[in-house]
Design an enzyme around this catalytic site. Sequence first.
Site, PDB file in Angstrom:
ATOM      1  N   HIS A  78       0.768  -1.289  -0.183  1.00  0.00           N
ATOM      2  CA  HIS A  78      -0.256  -0.291   0.233  1.00  0.00           C
ATOM      3  C   HIS A  78       0.689   0.660   0.065  1.00  0.00           C
ATOM      4  O   HIS A  78       1.933   1.445   0.164  1.00  0.00           O
ATOM      5  CB  HIS A  78      -0.983  -0.311   1.265  1.00  0.00           C
ATOM      6  CG  HIS A  78      -0.538   0.343   3.484  1.00  0.00           C
ATOM      7  ND1 HIS A  78      -0.295   1.346   3.033  1.00  0.00           N
ATOM      8  CD2 HIS A  78      -0.120  -0.779   3.181  1.00  0.00           C
ATOM      9  CE1 HIS A  78       0.376   1.318   4.425  1.00  0.00           C
ATOM     10  NE2 HIS A  78       0.428  -1.040   4.784  1.00  0.00           N
ATOM     11  N   ASP A  80      -0.131   4.833   1.380  1.00  0.00           N
ATOM     12  CA  ASP A  80      -0.428   5.481   2.041  1.00  0.00           C
ATOM     13  C   ASP A  80       0.244   5.273   2.970  1.00  0.00           C
ATOM     14  O   ASP A  80       0.573   4.409   3.002  1.00  0.00           O
ATOM     15  CB  ASP A  80      -1.853   5.673   2.218  1.00  0.00           C
ATOM     16  CG  ASP A  80      -2.264   4.566   2.820  1.00  0.00           C
ATOM     17  OD1 ASP A  80      -2.268   3.309   2.744  1.00  0.00           O
ATOM     18  OD2 ASP A  80      -3.235   4.268   4.245  1.00  0.00           O
ATOM     19  N   ASP A 140       6.020   1.409   6.187  1.00  0.00           N
ATOM     20  CA  ASP A 140       4.697   0.869   6.253  1.00  0.00           C
ATOM     21  C   ASP A 140       3.858   1.697   5.451  1.00  0.00           C
ATOM     22  O   ASP A 140       3.840   2.582   5.941  1.00  0.00           O
ATOM     23  CB  ASP A 140       3.719   0.643   7.753  1.00  0.00           C
ATOM     24  CG  ASP A 140       2.704  -0.168   7.639  1.00  0.00           C
ATOM     25  OD1 ASP A 140       2.503  -0.033   7.251  1.00  0.00           O
ATOM     26  OD2 ASP A 140       1.937   0.218   9.116  1.00  0.00           O
ATOM     27  N   GLU A 173      -4.809   1.723   2.663  1.00  0.00           N
ATOM     28  CA  GLU A 173      -4.881   0.935   3.476  1.00  0.00           C
ATOM     29  C   GLU A 173      -5.255   0.332   5.359  1.00  0.00           C
ATOM     30  O   GLU A 173      -5.467   0.780   5.665  1.00  0.00           O
ATOM     31  CB  GLU A 173      -3.451   0.139   3.192  1.00  0.00           C
ATOM     32  CG  GLU A 173      -3.458  -1.626   3.653  1.00  0.00           C
ATOM     33  CD  GLU A 173      -2.773  -1.495   5.209  1.00  0.00           C
ATOM     34  OE1 GLU A 173      -3.160  -2.421   6.289  1.00  0.00           O
ATOM     35  OE2 GLU A 173      -2.351  -0.103   5.883  1.00  0.00           O
ATOM     36  N   GLU A 174      -3.882   2.021   5.307  1.00  0.00           N
ATOM     37  CA  GLU A 174      -4.289   2.526   7.039  1.00  0.00           C
ATOM     38  C   GLU A 174      -5.533   2.461   7.782  1.00  0.00           C
ATOM     39  O   GLU A 174      -5.982   3.108   8.751  1.00  0.00           O
ATOM     40  CB  GLU A 174      -3.162   3.631   6.923  1.00  0.00           C
ATOM     41  CG  GLU A 174      -2.032   3.402   6.600  1.00  0.00           C
ATOM     42  CD  GLU A 174      -1.277   2.226   7.791  1.00  0.00           C
ATOM     43  OE1 GLU A 174      -1.763   1.921   9.015  1.00  0.00           O
ATOM     44  OE2 GLU A 174      -0.588   1.916   7.576  1.00  0.00           O
ATOM     45  N   ASP A 196       4.186  -6.130   4.023  1.00  0.00           N
ATOM     46  CA  ASP A 196       3.459  -5.001   5.014  1.00  0.00           C
ATOM     47  C   ASP A 196       3.973  -4.917   6.430  1.00  0.00           C
ATOM     48  O   ASP A 196       3.198  -5.488   6.953  1.00  0.00           O
ATOM     49  CB  ASP A 196       1.998  -5.358   4.582  1.00  0.00           C
ATOM     50  CG  ASP A 196       1.271  -3.609   5.577  1.00  0.00           C
ATOM     51  OD1 ASP A 196       2.252  -2.942   5.842  1.00  0.00           O
ATOM     52  OD2 ASP A 196      -0.020  -3.479   5.266  1.00  0.00           O
ATOM     53  N   HIS A 378       3.282   3.101  12.929  1.00  0.00           N
ATOM     54  CA  HIS A 378       3.360   4.638  13.131  1.00  0.00           C
ATOM     55  C   HIS A 378       4.191   5.250  13.737  1.00  0.00           C
ATOM     56  O   HIS A 378       3.500   5.560  15.314  1.00  0.00           O
ATOM     57  CB  HIS A 378       1.702   3.812  13.312  1.00  0.00           C
ATOM     58  CG  HIS A 378       0.735   3.494  12.480  1.00  0.00           C
ATOM     59  ND1 HIS A 378      -0.330   2.939  12.839  1.00  0.00           N
ATOM     60  CD2 HIS A 378       1.424   2.198  11.207  1.00  0.00           C
ATOM     61  CE1 HIS A 378      -0.840   2.472  12.032  1.00  0.00           C
ATOM     62  NE2 HIS A 378       1.071   1.851  10.513  1.00  0.00           N
TER      63      HIS A 378
END
Length: 407
Positions: A78, A80, A140, A173-174, A196, A378
Amino acid sequence: MKAYERLIKYTKHETASDSSVNASPTTPEQLLFAKALEKELLSLGVTQVKLDENGYVTASIPASKGYEDCTPIGFIAHMDVSAEVSCNDVKTRIVSNYNGEDILLEGSREYISPKEYAELKNYIGKSILVTDGTTLLGADDKAGIAEIMSAIEYMINSDMPHGPVKIAFTPDEEIGSGAALLNIEEFGAKYAYTLDGAGFGEISWENFNATSASIGIQGFNIHPGSAKGKMINASLIAAEIINMLPENARPDTTEGREGFFHLINMRGDVEGATLNYIIRDHDSTKLEEKHEALRKIVADVSKKYPGACIALNFSESYRNMGEIIKKDMYPVEVARRAITNLGGVARDYPTRGGTDGARLSFRGLPCPNLGTGSHNHHSVYEYACVEEMDKCTQMVIEIIKIYSEKG
């Protein structure tokens, strides 16, 4: 180009998704990144590339002559990144020959310490990619994109014989919508893998069952000087609900397959308040038990405060793909074999989250997740190991080779 070099390049794209926007992609920066990836795929010699109206980049690499009957296999990552931490003006640094001590993040004077992040000890003597501590890295999932790209570059330049290979880079995705608009039939893979997060060798074919819960509380405001028997303080009711949930069922008190209630935000005053939770459990029965526990709490509080109006609503986010994957473990077996062939140790890892693969598996495309050699997502403590990213690139190549075997 090495995977870590691509990751550094991709960090220049500020691609946080936005859950408040009803569009795909939810942010224009993701579309700009998608266009850059489309251009890069074409430059590598991939001719069948598509950027659709929803911001999905897909590519199809036809089989080598004589390998047309091999199983079509897909790789997905992904575009994002999480909006929880800034992704603007990412400054990267490579810590070469890591010595096992704390890593200083020079912009914030914070440290990534093996005392808190034990997996760092696995990377002594290797190179670690970090930020300056003021942003996330974005591994990520830009690490996954980088490794897929580097594997495709190798496959094309080496004339490696292969069956049909499919690629997809997805937005959003997030915020849980990354797989929603991928056209699986057009994508054309029988099995796929998301790349991922987590370390090289980790295979996630189980994930949380996930729901969201919102609680709206309508109270009654009146001048505090004449409030006795009349005022209903919505914020105090919200606090009471929070305190009625078990302390041992929060993200900071659970691990492994243990589920939780996670309060992600709260807003309120005397007249009105809202609580928003995400609820997680690998076991669907235990997840429903959590729903029932929250229903009972709301019912009990509603009886205690009959003048208040308290509304509870649930919405499903994703389900445990283990329900699907365990019916056909072949993609997991191939991943284990590929990792072992590279001298790694394959480790099944029940992820405490979700991936695009969870939704795709339930939509008919079995899609376990593979590690990318990156950790602490994150957060400003995010990092990736250069050599592990190389291993993950080789893992993609090895998986393609296994699916391309004949006889």
